[in-house]
Design an enzyme around this catalytic site. Structure first.
Site, short mmCIF file in Angstrom:
data_model
loop_
_atom_site.label_atom_id
_atom_site.label_comp_id
_atom_site.label_asym_id
_atom_site.label_seq_id
_atom_site.Cartn_x
_atom_site.Cartn_y
_atom_site.Cartn_z
N LYS A 9 2.75 5.84 55.32
CA LYS A 9 2.20 4.52 54.98
C LYS A 9 1.45 3.96 56.19
O LYS A 9 1.70 4.32 57.35
CB LYS A 9 3.30 3.54 54.56
CG LYS A 9 4.31 3.15 55.64
CD LYS A 9 3.84 2.05 56.61
CE LYS A 9 4.84 1.83 57.73
NZ LYS A 9 4.30 0.98 58.83
N ASP A 135 12.24 -0.11 55.76
CA ASP A 135 11.04 0.42 55.11
C ASP A 135 11.35 1.31 53.91
O ASP A 135 10.44 1.68 53.15
CB ASP A 135 10.20 1.23 56.11
CG ASP A 135 9.40 0.36 57.06
OD1 ASP A 135 9.20 -0.83 56.74
OD2 ASP A 135 9.00 0.87 58.12
#
Length: 292
Positions: A9, A135
């Site tokens: 990401k 996350d």
């Protein structure tokens, strides 16, 4: 045996709203997965053990690894007693600000859900992931999303922006804890940019979206690691486009909606460093299925 892809990401925005009572920081950020990925293979074990191996010697394969922690969290939540062997094929740079470890853990959760036949939703898997790392919930979903709180409160968007990111990974260790400790009240904001960023991406206003990219941690990271500041200046002079940092760094990226431009930039940057990647934005895992 089945596998799950674990996508890296980048942070398109990362705003810090302030320090929380629990010692964490309140964040508001736009996350986007790109097609640089690890591959996580899962194989059932008859002895009930959780074991792991990795193609990278930089990755621990014991209880310190988020994949192993995710497997234990899944078993606690579901009561699944079966064993599993985790094989991690590592391609995302380690400790790079790309959530590689969190994405691997999320892949374990999705894969175990299938292996165990548990039938949990992505929302339920994300809830388990919150026990493993901030996350991990976002990485369970992937795609374009806004993450709030410590990062565990995720709002997903189905739109897949037609964008490319040229990633550069300097081989410099950055302490995320030191970066967060270095934040000052002047780094905090009450007006995050996430909603406007998502709107611009949905409308295809790529240039406006690029102008909104922001990372509140970047000032601290570049002050703590002057070599990263020098590298950013050099890359900016080559790219002639804004250069941004993902997470607490050290990975930097340049965005462009044009693949040929991304490829030209890749060719230019390979002249100054080894770890450069051309990536495209990818959607989430809602419709993705592991293969056996």
């Amino acid at each position: 045996m089945l596998f799950q892809r674990a996508y890296a990401k980048i942070n398109l925005t990362l705003d810090v709203l302030g320090r929380r009572d629990d010692g964490y920081h309140e964040v508001d950020m736009v996350m986007q997965t790109v097609d640089l990925s690890d591959v996580v293979w899962l194989e059932a074990r008859d002895d009930g053990e959780i074991t792991m191996e990795s193609t990278s010697s930089s990755v621990p394969v014991d209880e310190r690894n988020l994949c192993v922690q995710a497997a234990h969290a899944f078993r606690r939540r579901t009561g699944f007693a079966g064993g599993v062997h985790i094989q991690l094929e590592k391609h995302i740079p380690v400790a790079a600000g790309l959530a590689g470890g969190s994405s691997d853990a999320a892949a374990v959760l999705r894969g175990l859900n299938q292996l165990a036949g548990a039938g949990l939703t992505l929302d339920e898997l994300a809830d388990i992931g919150a026990e493993v790392g901030s996350d991990v919930p976002y990485c369970v979903y992937g795609g374009l999303a806004i993450a709030r709180g410590r990062g565990e409160r995720v709002t997903r968007y189905a739109h897949v922006p037609a964008m490319y990111a040229v990633l550069l990974h300097p081989r410099i260790f950055v302490s995320t804890a030191d970066v967060y400790r270095g934040l000052q009240p002047s780094d905090f904001t009450s007006s995050p940019r996430s909603e406007e960023m998502v709107r611009c991406l949905a409308e295809g206003d790529h240039e406006r979206a690029v102008s909104l990219v922001h990372n509140a941690l970047e000032r601290v990271t570049l002050s703590l690691y002057p070599e990263l500041r020098a590298l950013k200046e050099r890359v900016t002079s080559i790219a002639q486009r804004p250069v941004h940092m993902s997470g607490s760094g050290p990975t930097m990226f340049v965005l462009t909606p044009v693949h040929t431009h991304a490829q030209r930039l890749y060719n230019a940057l390979r002249g100054i460093m080894k770890d450069v990647y051309v990536c495209r934005f990818v959607g989430g895992y809602a419709h993705a299925h592991a293969r056996s």
